[in-house]
Design a protein around this motif. Structure first.
Motif, PDB file in Angstrom:
ATOM      1  N   SER A   5       0.827  -1.198   0.000  1.00 18.84           N
ATOM      2  CA  SER A   5       0.000   0.000   0.000  1.00 18.84           C
ATOM      3  C   SER A   5       0.861   1.246   0.000  1.00 18.84           C
ATOM      4  CB  SER A   5      -0.893   0.008   1.251  1.00 18.84           C
ATOM      5  OG  SER A   5      -1.378   1.294   1.484  1.00 18.84           O
ATOM      6  N   PRO A   6       0.734   2.144  -0.967  1.00 16.91           N
ATOM      7  CA  PRO A   6       1.478   3.389  -0.975  1.00 16.91           C
ATOM      8  C   PRO A   6       1.205   4.227   0.254  1.00 16.91           C
ATOM      9  CG  PRO A   6       0.447   3.007  -3.105  1.00 16.91           C
ATOM     10  CD  PRO A   6      -0.117   1.999  -2.167  1.00 16.91           C
ATOM     11  N   HIS A   7      -0.040   4.121   0.751  1.00 16.70           N
ATOM     12  CA  HIS A   7      -0.384   4.892   1.942  1.00 16.70           C
ATOM     13  C   HIS A   7       0.492   4.474   3.110  1.00 16.70           C
ATOM     14  CE1 HIS A   7      -2.819   7.256   4.620  1.00 16.70           C
ATOM     15  NE2 HIS A   7      -3.146   6.199   5.339  1.00 16.70           N
ATOM     16  N   THR A   8       0.648   3.157   3.312  1.00 16.31           N
ATOM     17  CA  THR A   8       1.488   2.663   4.395  1.00 16.31           C
ATOM     18  C   THR A   8       2.938   2.987   4.135  1.00 16.31           C
ATOM     19  OG1 THR A   8      -0.075   0.886   4.715  1.00 16.31           O
ATOM     20  CG2 THR A   8       2.085   0.613   5.721  1.00 16.31           C
ATOM     21  N   ASP A   9       3.381   2.835   2.881  1.00 13.22           N
ATOM     22  CA  ASP A   9       4.757   3.151   2.556  1.00 13.22           C
ATOM     23  C   ASP A   9       5.087   4.599   2.887  1.00 13.22           C
ATOM     24  OD1 ASP A   9       4.859   1.087  -0.450  1.00 13.22           O
ATOM     25  OD2 ASP A   9       5.027   0.608   1.683  1.00 13.22           O
ATOM     26  N   ARG A  10       4.148   5.496   2.623  1.00 15.50           N
ATOM     27  CA  ARG A  10       4.398   6.905   2.927  1.00 15.50           C
ATOM     28  C   ARG A  10       4.528   7.122   4.430  1.00 15.50           C
ATOM     29  NH1 ARG A  10       0.538   7.667  -1.050  1.00 15.50           N
ATOM     30  NH2 ARG A  10      -1.084   8.003   0.496  1.00 15.50           N
ATOM     31  N   GLU A  11       3.701   6.443   5.234  1.00 17.66           N
ATOM     32  CA  GLU A  11       3.799   6.582   6.688  1.00 17.66           C
ATOM     33  C   GLU A  11       5.158   6.095   7.184  1.00 17.66           C
ATOM     34  OE1 GLU A  11      -0.899   5.979   7.927  1.00 17.66           O
ATOM     35  OE2 GLU A  11       0.510   4.337   8.163  1.00 17.66           O
ATOM     36  N   GLN A  12       5.621   4.956   6.663  1.00 23.63           N
ATOM     37  CA  GLN A  12       6.908   4.445   7.088  1.00 23.63           C
ATOM     38  C   GLN A  12       8.029   5.366   6.643  1.00 23.63           C
ATOM     39  OE1 GLN A  12       6.875   0.540   5.386  1.00 23.63           O
ATOM     40  NE2 GLN A  12       5.781  -0.369   7.120  1.00 23.63           N
ATOM     41  N   ALA A  13       7.913   5.928   5.440  1.00 30.11           N
ATOM     42  CA  ALA A  13       8.956   6.830   4.954  1.00 30.11           C
ATOM     43  C   ALA A  13       9.048   8.073   5.821  1.00 30.11           C
ATOM     44  CB  ALA A  13       8.685   7.221   3.501  1.00 30.11           C
ATOM     45  N   GLN A  14       7.904   8.583   6.297  1.00 25.63           N
ATOM     46  CA  GLN A  14       7.910   9.764   7.153  1.00 25.63           C
ATOM     47  C   GLN A  14       8.580   9.465   8.484  1.00 25.63           C
ATOM     48  OE1 GLN A  14       3.800  10.852   7.398  1.00 25.63           O
ATOM     49  NE2 GLN A  14       3.762  11.746   5.358  1.00 25.63           N
ATOM     50  N   HIS A 159      17.892   4.695  26.878  1.00 32.86           N
ATOM     51  CA  HIS A 159      16.984   3.560  26.989  1.00 32.86           C
ATOM     52  C   HIS A 159      15.527   3.975  26.781  1.00 32.86           C
ATOM     53  CE1 HIS A 159      19.567   0.184  27.964  1.00 32.86           C
ATOM     54  NE2 HIS A 159      20.322   1.013  28.658  1.00 32.86           N
ATOM     55  N   TYR A 160      15.156   5.155  27.249  1.00 31.60           N
ATOM     56  CA  TYR A 160      13.790   5.613  27.013  1.00 31.60           C
ATOM     57  C   TYR A 160      13.567   5.897  25.528  1.00 31.60           C
ATOM     58  CZ  TYR A 160      13.031   6.025  32.049  1.00 31.60           C
ATOM     59  OH  TYR A 160      12.890   5.749  33.373  1.00 31.60           O
ATOM     60  N   TYR A 161      14.601   6.425  24.871  1.00 29.12           N
ATOM     61  CA  TYR A 161      14.476   6.722  23.447  1.00 29.12           C
ATOM     62  C   TYR A 161      14.369   5.434  22.626  1.00 29.12           C
ATOM     63  CZ  TYR A 161      15.518   8.500  18.781  1.00 29.12           C
ATOM     64  OH  TYR A 161      15.466   8.803  17.443  1.00 29.12           O
ATOM     65  N   THR A 162      15.245   4.449  22.897  1.00 26.31           N
ATOM     66  CA  THR A 162      15.170   3.185  22.171  1.00 26.31           C
ATOM     67  C   THR A 162      13.858   2.465  22.462  1.00 26.31           C
ATOM     68  OG1 THR A 162      16.423   2.108  23.964  1.00 26.31           O
ATOM     69  CG2 THR A 162      17.656   2.858  22.027  1.00 26.31           C
ATOM     70  N   GLY A 163      13.370   2.597  23.702  1.00 21.44           N
ATOM     71  CA  GLY A 163      12.075   2.010  24.028  1.00 21.44           C
ATOM     72  C   GLY A 163      10.955   2.659  23.223  1.00 21.44           C
ATOM     73  N   PHE A 164      11.059   3.986  23.047  1.00 20.26           N
ATOM     74  CA  PHE A 164      10.073   4.703  22.239  1.00 20.26           C
ATOM     75  C   PHE A 164      10.119   4.237  20.785  1.00 20.26           C
ATOM     76  CE2 PHE A 164       9.480   8.295  19.289  1.00 20.26           C
ATOM     77  CZ  PHE A 164       8.128   8.538  19.493  1.00 20.26           C
ATOM     78  N   LEU A 165      11.343   4.050  20.249  1.00 19.01           N
ATOM     79  CA  LEU A 165      11.483   3.575  18.872  1.00 19.01           C
ATOM     80  C   LEU A 165      10.885   2.186  18.705  1.00 19.01           C
ATOM     81  CD1 LEU A 165      15.102   4.684  17.825  1.00 19.01           C
ATOM     82  CD2 LEU A 165      12.922   5.756  17.240  1.00 19.01           C
ATOM     83  N   GLU A 166      11.128   1.301  19.682  1.00 17.09           N
ATOM     84  CA  GLU A 166      10.572  -0.043  19.608  1.00 17.09           C
ATOM     85  C   GLU A 166       9.052  -0.011  19.658  1.00 17.09           C
ATOM     86  OE1 GLU A 166      12.424  -2.131  22.778  1.00 17.09           O
ATOM     87  OE2 GLU A 166      14.376  -2.287  21.769  1.00 17.09           O
ATOM     88  N   GLN A 168       7.183   2.483  18.750  1.00 20.74           N
ATOM     89  CA  GLN A 168       6.728   3.062  17.491  1.00 20.74           C
ATOM     90  C   GLN A 168       6.773   2.030  16.369  1.00 20.74           C
ATOM     91  OE1 GLN A 168       9.104   6.307  15.762  1.00 20.74           O
ATOM     92  NE2 GLN A 168       7.241   7.532  15.785  1.00 20.74           N
ATOM     93  N   GLU A 169       7.840   1.190  16.384  1.00 23.60           N
ATOM     94  CA  GLU A 169       7.951   0.138  15.375  1.00 23.60           C
ATOM     95  C   GLU A 169       6.822  -0.870  15.509  1.00 23.60           C
ATOM     96  OE1 GLU A 169      10.690  -2.067  12.559  1.00 23.60           O
ATOM     97  OE2 GLU A 169      11.346  -0.334  13.706  1.00 23.60           O
ATOM     98  N   ARG A 170       6.516  -1.238  16.747  1.00 25.43           N
ATOM     99  CA  ARG A 170       5.408  -2.170  16.966  1.00 25.43           C
ATOM    100  C   ARG A 170       4.084  -1.563  16.506  1.00 25.43           C
ATOM    101  NH1 ARG A 170       8.289  -3.251  21.850  1.00 25.43           N
ATOM    102  NH2 ARG A 170       6.933  -1.790  22.985  1.00 25.43           N
ATOM    103  N   ALA A 171       3.928  -0.255  16.771  1.00 28.00           N
ATOM    104  CA  ALA A 171       2.693   0.419  16.348  1.00 28.00           C
ATOM    105  C   ALA A 171       2.574   0.437  14.827  1.00 28.00           C
ATOM    106  CB  ALA A 171       2.653   1.843  16.904  1.00 28.00           C
TER     107      ALA A 171
END
Length: 383
Positions: A5-14, A159-166, A168-171
Motif C-alpha cells: 500500500s502506498p499509503h502505508t509506505d508513505r507513513e513508514q517513509a515519514q 533507553h527511554y528513546y530506544t524504548g520509544f522507537l521499539e 513506534q515500530e510495533r505500532a
C-alpha cells in the motif's frame, strides 16, 4: 507478499525520514552504543579536566596541577559507571520516582568515592601534593557526582528513546497488519450469489447436454477464482491484467444473460501498464449487472473506459440502468451500494486522500462511476 500500500509506505517513509539514519545505526546494537557513549563521554571528561587544569595553571591555582591523575580517575570512573549500569538495569523498569531516587543516591555515593580515591592517589602521582584528611578528601565530590548524574541522564535517556522507537515500530507493524486485514476483508466480500448463479448455470448446461459450453464456463470460473486467490488484496496489478480478470467474470455472466449483456471497452494503450489494486473493477461490474442489467427485460450495456490524464489514471464504468436516486447516500438503498462502498474503502486504505471516486447519474438513464488514482506503471503485461 508484504503489503504494498502506498499509503502505508508513505507513513513508514515519514517515520524513517528517508532511510536508515545515523541514530538508527548507533542504536542498532545496545552494547556497542553503551561503549560508544562510555568512551566518548569519558573522553569529554578528560578534556574538561585538562581545560580546567590549564585555566588553573594560568591563574596560579595549585589545584590545577593535576594532569597526572586525570587519566587514572577517568579509568576508575569507567569502572564505577559499569557498576551503575548493573544497578540501573535492575531498577529502570521501576517507577520514575524510585528510579530517580536511586540514581541520585548512587551518583552521590559514587561521587564521594571517586573524589576520595582521587585524593588518595594524587600524592603518589603529583610531586609535593600532600595527603588529604577529613572532609578535604571530598573537595571534588560535587563535580564528580555531577559528572555521574549527567552520565546517568544519558543512560536513561538512551533507553527511554530506544524504548520509544521499539514501541513506534510495533505500532507501525500493527497498523500495517490492520490495513492488510481491512483490505483482505473488503476484497474477499465477493457476492456469493455470483458463485451460486454460475454453478446453477453450469448445472443447466450439463442437463441440456451442452457439455462444451459447460466446460468453457467451468474453465473460466476456475481461472477467475485462481486469479482472486493468487493476487493478494494488498498487491497491485497492471490494468491489462485486471481487465483480463474482469473479462473472465463477464464471459461467465454472458452465459447467463446472452445478448442482454453488452460490453464496450475504451482503453487507452498508455493506461494498460498502469498499476491498479487487484479486482478493483469486479465489484463495480457485479454491481452494474445486478442492478442495471438483470432487472431489465432488454438487458443493457456496460462501458469500461481508462485513460491517462497527467499524472493520474482515470477509470470510468458506465451502465444503462436506472441510476441511483441519491448518489450521495448509496448505502441505505437496499444494499445496492455495498460494492461501491467497499471499493471506496479499499481505495482509501491504499491511496489515502490521493484518490477520487465520484458517482453521477447519466442522461437519459444510467450510472457513471469515475475513479482517479496516482499513475504508476508496471512492465508486466500478461496474466
Amino acid at each position: 507478499m508484504s503489503i504494498s500500500s502506498p499509503h502505508t509506505d508513505r507513513e513508514q517513509a515519514q517515520v524513517r525520514a528517508g532511510g536508515i539514519s545515523l541514530l538508527d545505526t548507533i542504536f542498532a546494537d545496545r552494547n556497542k552504543a553503551f561503549w560508544l557513549f562510555q568512551c566518548s563521554g569519558w573522553l569529554g571528561y578528560i578534556l574538561v579536566r585538562v581545560f580546567h587544569s590549564l585555566t588553573a595553571i594560568s591563574s596560579f591555582d595549585e589545584f590545577g596541577f593535576n594532569f597526572p591523575i586525570v587519566l587514572p580517575v577517568a579509568i576508575i570512573g569507567i569502572l564505577l559507571t559499569c557498576i551503575l549500569r548493573i544497578v540501573y538495569r535492575r531498577v529502570r523498569d521501576s517507577s520514575v520516582v524510585i528510579t530517580f531516587v536511586i540514581a541520585i543516591l548512587s551518583c552521590a555515593l559514587l561521587g564521594l568515592l571517586l573524589s576520595s580515591i582521587e585524593a588518595f592517589i594524587a600524592p603518589y602521582l603529583i610531586p609535593d601534593f600532600g595527603f588529604a584528611t577529613g572532609f578535604a578528601q571530598f573537595n571534588n565530590a560535587m563535580f564528580q557526582s555531577t559528572v555521574l548524574f549527567a552520565w546517568s541522564s544519558i543512560y536513561f535517556g538512551y533507553h527511554y528513546y530506544t524504548g520509544f522507537l521499539e514501541q513506534q515500530e510495533r505500532a507501525l507493524k500493527a497498523t500495517a497488519m490492520a490495513h492488510q486485514a481491512q483490505l483482505k476483508m473488503l476484497r474477499y466480500q465477493l457476492n456469493p450469489h455470483f458463485l451460486f448463479n454460475t454453478l446453477n448455470a453450469i448445472s443447466t448446461l450439463v442437463l441440456e447436454k451442452a457439455g462444451d459450453d459447460a466446460n468453457k464456463m467451468l474453465t473460466k470460473l476456475s481461472s477467475f477464482l485462481r486469479y482472486t486467490l493468487v493476487n493478494q488484496p494488498t498487491q497491485r496489478t497492471s490494468l491489462e491484467q485486471e481487465l483480463q480478470a474482469t473479462s473472465l467474470y463477464l464471459d461467465i455472466e454472458a452465459v447467463r444473460f446472452g445478448e442482454r449483456l453488452k460490453i464496450v471497452l475504451d482503453i487507452d494503450d498508455k493506461a494498460k501498464s498502469a498499476l491498479v489494486p487487484s479486482l478493483i473493477l469486479q465489484p463495480l461490474v457485479e454491481n452494474a449487472i445486478k442492478y442495471a442489467i438483470a432487472p431489465e427485460i432488454d438487458g443493457g450495456t456496460i462501458r469500461i473506459c481508462a485513460h491517462v490524464m497527467g499524472r493520474r489514471l482515470m477509470l470510468m464504468l458506465e451502465d444503462t440502468g436506472p441510476g441511483i436516486p441519491d448518489v450521495n447516500n448509496i448505502v441505505s438503498q437496499s444494499g445496492s451500494g455495498v460494492g461501491i462502498v467497499n471499493t471506496k474503502d479499499r481505495l482509501t486504505q491504499i491511496y489515502g486522500e490521493t484518490h477520487e471516486l465520484t458517482l453521477k447519474n447519466l442522461e437519459p438513464s444510467g450510472l457513471g462511476i469515475t475513479i482517479a488514482i496516482p499513475l504508476e506503471h508496471s512492465s508486466r503485461n500478461s496474466l
